[in-house]
Scaffold this active site. Structure first.
Site, PDB file in Angstrom:
ATOM      1  N   CYS A 115     -16.173  -6.050  -6.359  1.00  0.00           N
ATOM      2  CA  CYS A 115     -16.001  -7.123  -5.460  1.00  0.00           C
ATOM      3  C   CYS A 115     -17.238  -7.993  -5.132  1.00  0.00           C
ATOM      4  CB  CYS A 115     -15.266  -6.896  -4.093  1.00  0.00           C
ATOM      5  SG  CYS A 115     -13.586  -6.201  -4.693  1.00  0.00           S
ATOM      6  N   HIS A 252     -16.214 -12.367   1.249  1.00  0.00           N
ATOM      7  CA  HIS A 252     -15.288 -11.842   0.296  1.00  0.00           C
ATOM      8  C   HIS A 252     -13.782 -11.738   0.981  1.00  0.00           C
ATOM      9  CE1 HIS A 252     -13.161  -9.477  -2.646  1.00  0.00           C
ATOM     10  NE2 HIS A 252     -13.447  -8.097  -1.885  1.00  0.00           N
ATOM     11  N   ASN A 282      -6.586 -10.343  -2.565  1.00  0.00           N
ATOM     12  CA  ASN A 282      -8.093  -9.778  -3.018  1.00  0.00           C
ATOM     13  C   ASN A 282      -8.320 -10.176  -4.415  1.00  0.00           C
ATOM     14  OD1 ASN A 282     -10.443  -8.709  -3.502  1.00  0.00           O
ATOM     15  ND2 ASN A 282     -10.145  -6.692  -2.500  1.00  0.00           N
TER      16      ASN A 282
HETATM   17  O1  UT7 Z   1     -12.553  -5.505  -1.831  1.00  0.00           O
HETATM   18  C1  UT7 Z   1     -13.114  -4.286  -1.784  1.00  0.00           C
HETATM   19  C2  UT7 Z   1     -12.756  -3.702  -0.794  1.00  0.00           C
HETATM   20  N1  UT7 Z   1     -11.405  -3.074  -0.311  1.00  0.00           N
HETATM   21  C3  UT7 Z   1     -11.399  -3.189   0.774  1.00  0.00           C
HETATM   22  O2  UT7 Z   1     -11.845  -3.803   1.684  1.00  0.00           O
HETATM   23  C4  UT7 Z   1      -9.771  -2.580   1.381  1.00  0.00           C
HETATM   24  C5  UT7 Z   1     -10.093  -1.837   2.719  1.00  0.00           C
HETATM   25  N2  UT7 Z   1      -9.026  -1.380   3.176  1.00  0.00           N
HETATM   26  C6  UT7 Z   1      -8.175  -1.878   4.125  1.00  0.00           C
HETATM   27  O3  UT7 Z   1      -7.930  -3.237   3.764  1.00  0.00           O
HETATM   28  C7  UT7 Z   1      -6.971  -1.031   4.656  1.00  0.00           C
HETATM   29  O4  UT7 Z   1      -7.429   0.265   4.715  1.00  0.00           O
HETATM   30  C8  UT7 Z   1      -5.747  -1.188   4.233  1.00  0.00           C
HETATM   31  C9  UT7 Z   1      -4.828  -2.633   4.062  1.00  0.00           C
HETATM   32  C10 UT7 Z   1      -5.844  -0.733   2.517  1.00  0.00           C
HETATM   33  C11 UT7 Z   1      -4.754   0.031   4.602  1.00  0.00           C
HETATM   34  O5  UT7 Z   1      -4.608  -0.533   5.875  1.00  0.00           O
HETATM   35  P1  UT7 Z   1      -4.804   0.718   7.095  1.00  0.00           P
HETATM   36  O6  UT7 Z   1      -4.574  -0.049   8.425  1.00  0.00           O
HETATM   37  O7  UT7 Z   1      -6.250   1.196   7.017  1.00  0.00           O
HETATM   38  O8  UT7 Z   1      -3.626   1.429   7.054  1.00  0.00           O
HETATM   39  P2  UT7 Z   1      -3.877   3.210   6.606  1.00  0.00           P
HETATM   40  O9  UT7 Z   1      -4.456   3.259   4.913  1.00  0.00           O
HETATM   41  O10 UT7 Z   1      -4.617   3.960   7.588  1.00  0.00           O
HETATM   42  O11 UT7 Z   1      -2.169   3.558   6.470  1.00  0.00           O
HETATM   43  C12 UT7 Z   1      -1.506   3.584   7.638  1.00  0.00           C
HETATM   44  C13 UT7 Z   1       0.162   3.871   7.110  1.00  0.00           C
HETATM   45  C14 UT7 Z   1       0.073   5.270   6.323  1.00  0.00           C
HETATM   46  O12 UT7 Z   1       1.129   5.651   6.632  1.00  0.00           O
HETATM   47  P3  UT7 Z   1       0.925   7.139   7.801  1.00  0.00           P
HETATM   48  O13 UT7 Z   1       0.178   7.856   7.044  1.00  0.00           O
HETATM   49  O14 UT7 Z   1       0.505   6.582   9.058  1.00  0.00           O
HETATM   50  O15 UT7 Z   1       2.427   7.477   7.816  1.00  0.00           O
HETATM   51  C15 UT7 Z   1       0.271   4.667   5.006  1.00  0.00           C
HETATM   52  O16 UT7 Z   1       0.663   5.327   4.042  1.00  0.00           O
HETATM   53  O17 UT7 Z   1       0.435   2.867   6.454  1.00  0.00           O
HETATM   54  C16 UT7 Z   1       0.926   3.368   5.318  1.00  0.00           C
HETATM   55  N3  UT7 Z   1       0.856   2.267   4.123  1.00  0.00           N
HETATM   56  C17 UT7 Z   1       2.016   1.417   3.997  1.00  0.00           C
HETATM   57  N4  UT7 Z   1       3.083   1.094   4.514  1.00  0.00           N
HETATM   58  C18 UT7 Z   1       3.742   0.131   4.068  1.00  0.00           C
HETATM   59  C19 UT7 Z   1       0.034   2.162   3.396  1.00  0.00           C
HETATM   60  N5  UT7 Z   1       0.118   1.158   2.651  1.00  0.00           N
HETATM   61  C20 UT7 Z   1       1.339   0.709   2.842  1.00  0.00           C
HETATM   62  C21 UT7 Z   1       2.252  -0.357   2.224  1.00  0.00           C
HETATM   63  N6  UT7 Z   1       3.321  -0.563   3.162  1.00  0.00           N
HETATM   64  N7  UT7 Z   1       1.951  -1.135   1.354  1.00  0.00           N
END
Ligand code: UT7
Length: 325
Positions: A115, A252, A282
């Protein structure tokens, strides 16, 4: 004292025709439009057509940047393509772009910093221009992440999209650094201790396969704002500019929450932030040049504006560039 600066003379972009909405994704994995929009700001992304290669996207972006700069491939002597999704393991996808543009001179190569690839490519091209090894460069970010996604993993497949953006850089003599047009300062970082937080589980040497993207999203999120803010502070310290001097912040585009939190931490008002993540998702190395293309095309970014570019991604790699348009 005069200095050679790498000045942007044109920017271009290309997005594949096919739009994939959050609604479509919720029919494929256990997710919802509400979750994706709230957690990432993404509403839709573009997906390359069957047979449409990274180099095809890059060629279109390169052509549009050259047209904007009123140039042809004859005027260019360097192509640096930032991509983590090249057409083949080798040769570089950049040489396919070189061939398609009818360019028989100069050099073309790929550069891989995921990225952060566009900023690494911009800085590399700038160094080659300022050292006299190149005069004018096409710097391209092009990706087809749809080809390396695990479409059963809701934690990653909802986040990425395909696209390409490009700029034409030209070595121009400028009078004094503070008011100069062009790249004023570039700051690149990496830290391999984090390489397993965001990676592809395949490759020619490791498995002989292409592999799929794997990410600990929460971990990446945790580091993103602080790493990016640190390198931006380095850029400010090196140049004497402050957040108040910035006309446009072009980050980004991974997640609107990361973008807004970084702007807030730096004290940059949201009206000065270019955001495309809602429509592009992204697009990795393509996200910054696509944002530059969009905001210059619609008249927001104007000649003489001071831009702050930043990125963070797999490796981890991260960086910041100060650039006067
Ligand atoms: O470009 C390279 C760099 N990449 C990034 O910058 C990405 C950085 N990370 C992020 O943008 C975020 O961490 C995400 C968007 C990937 C995830 O958001 P989050 O607020 O950090 O969510 P989380 O990973 O803490 O997940 C929260 C909940 C989980 O469920 P439980 O464990 O709380 O029951 C996940 O399983 O959301 C669940 N979850 C989803 N639910 C519905 C994860 N993905 C999804 C989904 N739809 N697509």
């Amino acid at each position: 004292m005069s200095a050679i600066r790498s000045v942007v003379l044109g920017s271009g972009g290309y997005l594949p025709e096919r739009v994939m909405t959050n609604g479509e994704l919720s029919g494929m994995v256990d997710t919802s439009d509400e979750w994706i929009t709230q957690r990432t700001g993404i509403r839709e992304r573009r997906i390359a057509a069957d047979g449409e290669l990274t180099s095809d996207l890059g060629i279109e972006a390169a052509r549009s940047a050259l047209a904007k700069a009123n140039m042809t491939a004859d005027d260019i002597d360097l192509i640096v393509l930032a991509t983590a999704t090249p057409d083949n393991t080798f040769p570089a996808a950049a040489v396919s772009i070189q061939e398609a543009l009818g360019m028989r001179h100069g050099a073309a190569f790929d550069l891989q910093a995921v990225c952060s690839g566009f900023l690494f490519a911009l800085s590399t091209a700038d160094s080659l221009i300022r050292s006299g090894q190149a005069r004018r460069a096409l710097v391209i970010g092009a990706e087809t992440f749809s080809r390396i996604l695990d479409w059963t993993d809701r934690g990653t497949c909802v986040l990425f999209g395909d696209g390409a953006g490009a700029v034409v850089l030209s070595g121009e003599s400028q009078p004094g650094w503070r008011t100069d047009r062009g790249i004023l300062s570039a700051h690149l970082r990496s830290d391999g201790r984090f390489k397993e937080k965001l990676y592809v589980d395949g490759g020619p040497s490791a498995t002989g396969t292409v592999g799929h993207l794997r990410m600990e999203g929460r971990e990446v999120f945790k580091h993103a704002v602080s790493m990016v803010s640190d390198v931006i502070e380095d850029a400010f310290e090196a140049t004497g500019f402050t957040a108040a001097d910035i006309d446009w912040f072009v980050p980004h585009q991974a997640n609107v929450r990361i973008i807004d939190a970084t702007a807030k931490k730096l004290g940059i008002p949201l009206e000065k932030v270019v955001r495309t993540v809602d429509r592009h998702g992204n697009t990795s190395a393509a996200s910054i040049p696509l944002a530059l293309w969009e905001a210059s095309k619609d008249g927001r970014i104007k000649r003489g504006d001071l831009l702050l570019l930043e990125s963070m991604g797999g490796g981890f790699t991260w960086g910041a560039v100060l650039l006067r348009w």
